[in-house]
Motif scaffolding. Sequence first.
Motif, mmCIF file in Angstrom:
data_model
loop_
_atom_site.group_PDB
_atom_site.id
_atom_site.type_symbol
_atom_site.label_atom_id
_atom_site.label_comp_id
_atom_site.label_asym_id
_atom_site.label_seq_id
_atom_site.Cartn_x
_atom_site.Cartn_y
_atom_site.Cartn_z
ATOM 1 N N ILE A 1 0.844 -1.196 0.000
ATOM 2 C CA ILE A 1 0.000 0.000 0.000
ATOM 3 C C ILE A 1 0.878 1.244 0.000
ATOM 4 N N VAL A 2 1.973 1.214 0.763
ATOM 5 C CA VAL A 2 2.910 2.338 0.745
ATOM 6 C C VAL A 2 3.423 2.549 -0.673
ATOM 7 N N MET A 3 3.791 1.474 -1.346
ATOM 8 C CA MET A 3 4.308 1.593 -2.715
ATOM 9 C C MET A 3 3.230 2.143 -3.653
ATOM 10 N N ASP A 4 2.011 1.646 -3.519
ATOM 11 C CA ASP A 4 0.912 2.118 -4.361
ATOM 12 C C ASP A 4 0.670 3.611 -4.157
ATOM 13 N N ARG A 5 0.595 4.038 -2.922
ATOM 14 C CA ARG A 5 0.318 5.438 -2.626
ATOM 15 C C ARG A 5 1.519 6.325 -2.962
ATOM 16 N N ALA A 6 2.733 5.796 -2.828
ATOM 17 C CA ALA A 6 3.918 6.560 -3.213
ATOM 18 C C ALA A 6 3.934 6.787 -4.722
ATOM 19 N N MET A 7 3.521 5.779 -5.475
ATOM 20 C CA MET A 7 3.479 5.934 -6.932
ATOM 21 C C MET A 7 2.392 6.919 -7.348
ATOM 22 N N ALA A 8 1.378 7.087 -6.511
ATOM 23 C CA ALA A 8 0.291 8.017 -6.816
ATOM 24 C C ALA A 8 0.609 9.444 -6.359
ATOM 25 N N ALA A 9 1.730 9.618 -5.681
ATOM 26 C CA ALA A 9 2.099 10.930 -5.153
ATOM 27 C C ALA A 9 2.966 11.691 -6.156
ATOM 28 N N PRO A 10 2.878 13.021 -6.120
ATOM 29 C CA PRO A 10 3.716 13.812 -7.019
ATOM 30 C C PRO A 10 5.171 13.825 -6.556
ATOM 31 N N GLY A 11 6.051 14.127 -7.468
ATOM 32 C CA GLY A 11 7.472 14.248 -7.156
ATOM 33 C C GLY A 11 8.275 13.205 -7.900
ATOM 34 N N ASP A 12 9.368 13.634 -8.487
ATOM 35 C CA ASP A 12 10.254 12.708 -9.197
ATOM 36 C C ASP A 12 11.683 13.101 -8.928
ATOM 37 N N PRO A 13 12.401 12.490 -8.095
ATOM 38 C CA PRO A 13 11.977 11.413 -7.213
ATOM 39 C C PRO A 13 11.205 11.951 -6.013
ATOM 40 N N LEU A 14 10.488 11.063 -5.377
ATOM 41 C CA LEU A 14 9.703 11.401 -4.196
ATOM 42 C C LEU A 14 10.652 11.743 -3.049
ATOM 43 N N ALA A 15 10.390 12.838 -2.386
ATOM 44 C CA ALA A 15 11.226 13.240 -1.249
ATOM 45 C C ALA A 15 11.032 12.263 -0.091
ATOM 46 N N LEU A 16 12.110 12.012 0.646
ATOM 47 C CA LEU A 16 12.049 11.088 1.771
ATOM 48 C C LEU A 16 11.028 11.544 2.808
#
Length: 173
Positions: free
Chosen positions: A122-137
């Motif tokens: 679920i973390v991976m799914d929601r992280a992929m749905a979040a903006p940012g490339d790469p996603l900030a820690l």
Amino acid sequence: MFEVLVYVYENYWQGDACPELHQLSRKLTAVGFEAEEIQAALVWLNGLNIAAQNTQIGLPAEADVAGKPVTATPASSGFQPQSAASLRVYSVAEQEHLGAQALGFVSFLESSGVLPPHMREIVMDRAMAAPGDPLALDDLKIIVLMVYWSFGEEPDALVLDELCDDADFRVAH
């Protein structure tokens, strides 16, 4: 979007206390968040709710010997437990979107035993749905907190400290 998620986490720390999305939208508008941020956060939260519900579907309340209801575990509800020898391979898209630092943090949480496989997905799914490339820690940490929140769980104190603490201001002993 992440400021809205932090506000929701802080003000509705028990996920079941959070109002329906349309009511939440009105409350967030009244607090002063911008409409675009609110919309992005509500879409993201809706995806989180769906993912958490789909994970919990089929989790019938089991009864123990005394007849008291016991919450089923993912393994007892049709989910296959992850083998100790299994390996999660991240796709190229996941690697590019999350970046090495965020994936390393997910691996750290998982190896520490605080992020079970079903929550990791679920973390991976929601992280992929979040903006940012790469996603900030820091944004990934908010996502992890929100996943715990969606299950009505609070991480233990040390994990919560790791998720909420700003590492830039830590002093080594």
